[in-house]
Design a protein around this motif. Sequence first.
Motif, PDB file in Angstrom:
ATOM      1  N   LEU A   1      54.552  30.296  55.457  1.00 50.17           N
ATOM      2  CA  LEU A   1      55.133  31.102  54.377  1.00 50.17           C
ATOM      3  C   LEU A   1      54.103  31.409  53.296  1.00 50.17           C
ATOM      4  N   MET A   2      53.302  30.413  52.927  1.00 46.61           N
ATOM      5  CA  MET A   2      52.271  30.644  51.910  1.00 46.61           C
ATOM      6  C   MET A   2      51.253  31.666  52.386  1.00 46.61           C
ATOM      7  N   ALA A   3      50.757  31.483  53.613  1.00 46.67           N
ATOM      8  CA  ALA A   3      49.733  32.379  54.134  1.00 46.67           C
ATOM      9  C   ALA A   3      50.257  33.805  54.255  1.00 46.67           C
ATOM     10  N   ASP A   4      51.489  33.950  54.729  1.00 44.56           N
ATOM     11  CA  ASP A   4      52.070  35.276  54.906  1.00 44.56           C
ATOM     12  C   ASP A   4      52.282  35.959  53.562  1.00 44.56           C
TER      13      ASP A   4
ATOM     14  N   VAL B   1      53.277  37.350  32.462  1.00 41.84           N
ATOM     15  CA  VAL B   1      53.160  36.578  33.698  1.00 41.84           C
ATOM     16  C   VAL B   1      54.384  36.824  34.565  1.00 41.84           C
ATOM     17  N   LEU B   2      54.155  36.780  35.877  1.00 36.33           N
ATOM     18  CA  LEU B   2      55.216  36.789  36.874  1.00 36.33           C
ATOM     19  C   LEU B   2      55.138  35.468  37.615  1.00 36.33           C
ATOM     20  N   LEU B   3      56.231  34.723  37.656  1.00 35.64           N
ATOM     21  CA  LEU B   3      56.284  33.425  38.316  1.00 35.64           C
ATOM     22  C   LEU B   3      57.029  33.581  39.632  1.00 35.64           C
ATOM     23  N   ILE B   4      56.393  33.184  40.733  1.00 28.60           N
ATOM     24  CA  ILE B   4      57.045  33.283  42.033  1.00 28.60           C
ATOM     25  C   ILE B   4      56.729  32.031  42.847  1.00 28.60           C
ATOM     26  N   GLY B   5      57.582  31.753  43.828  1.00 34.04           N
ATOM     27  CA  GLY B   5      57.327  30.697  44.782  1.00 34.04           C
ATOM     28  C   GLY B   5      56.823  31.285  46.085  1.00 34.04           C
ATOM     29  N   THR B   6      56.836  30.475  47.131  1.00 32.11           N
ATOM     30  CA  THR B   6      56.341  30.939  48.428  1.00 32.11           C
ATOM     31  C   THR B   6      57.445  30.978  49.476  1.00 32.11           C
TER      32      THR B   6
ATOM     33  N   GLY C   1      52.896  26.877  44.990  1.00 32.52           N
ATOM     34  CA  GLY C   1      52.950  26.412  46.364  1.00 32.52           C
ATOM     35  C   GLY C   1      52.830  24.900  46.441  1.00 32.52           C
ATOM     36  N   ARG C   2      53.411  24.343  47.479  1.00 28.98           N
ATOM     37  CA  ARG C   2      53.326  22.898  47.726  1.00 28.98           C
ATOM     38  C   ARG C   2      52.481  22.661  48.957  1.00 28.98           C
ATOM     39  N   ALA C   3      51.694  21.585  48.907  1.00 23.67           N
ATOM     40  CA  ALA C   3      50.843  21.238  50.041  1.00 23.67           C
ATOM     41  C   ALA C   3      51.689  21.037  51.291  1.00 23.67           C
TER      42      ALA C   3
END
Length: 226
Positions: free
Chosen positions: A51-54, A117-122, A23-25
């Motif tokens: 998006l991050m919170a959801d 590991v699983l790599l995901i974005g937001t 995640g990005r600030a």
Amino acid sequence: MPSLHESARDEPAGLTTRTLIFGRAPVAGEAKTRLIPALGPAGAAALQEHLMADLLERLSEAPRARLELWAAPDASHPTFGDLARRHALSLHRQYGENLGQRLAHAARQGLTRADAVLLIGTDCPDLTADYLEMARERLRWSHAVLGPALDGGYVLLGFKRLSHHLFDGMPWGGDRVADLTRQRLRDLRWSWSELPALADIDRPEDLVLLPPGLQPPWPVLAHAAD
């Protein structure tokens, strides 16, 4: 290359997985910059935070995924601390000069704590706990798992050992990332499984794909829906 059946015989029954969320600030002018023409700097940053919170709310239903939150440019923004406390997540800073380096660094760290590991974005509002569980199960019999994005990137990449070949020199943000990742998996002679393609929210035209609960309460320029 071993067959899928051979891989399955070698796979331990209790595969442990870490899901690394990048995640990005949500800082105005620095977050979701491709959406600034439609939402403005503050609106794009607000959408990043939503998006991050959801995402974390949805994925908190997947306890076996063992979520970790990886923050950029560092972990000092209060949103990261709030989300980590709310969902009892470990919080980490991303390191590296580009996205590939940051993904590889986090993956290397995650593989010291789990088998995979699983790599995901937001950016993907359709990525669910069930989708993560599907990815985790696919890793029981394959070397890697890929969740393509509809725009040619990917929303998820998982594996049980790290190869920098998957990240070095990748044209991040372009529409060839998923295809190039498939080619590099072939180069490595890894077996992999693909999940259903999902949409992520990167550009103004993607805003129409947001579910009702994430539709921006701020004005959106008309061309965003064209």
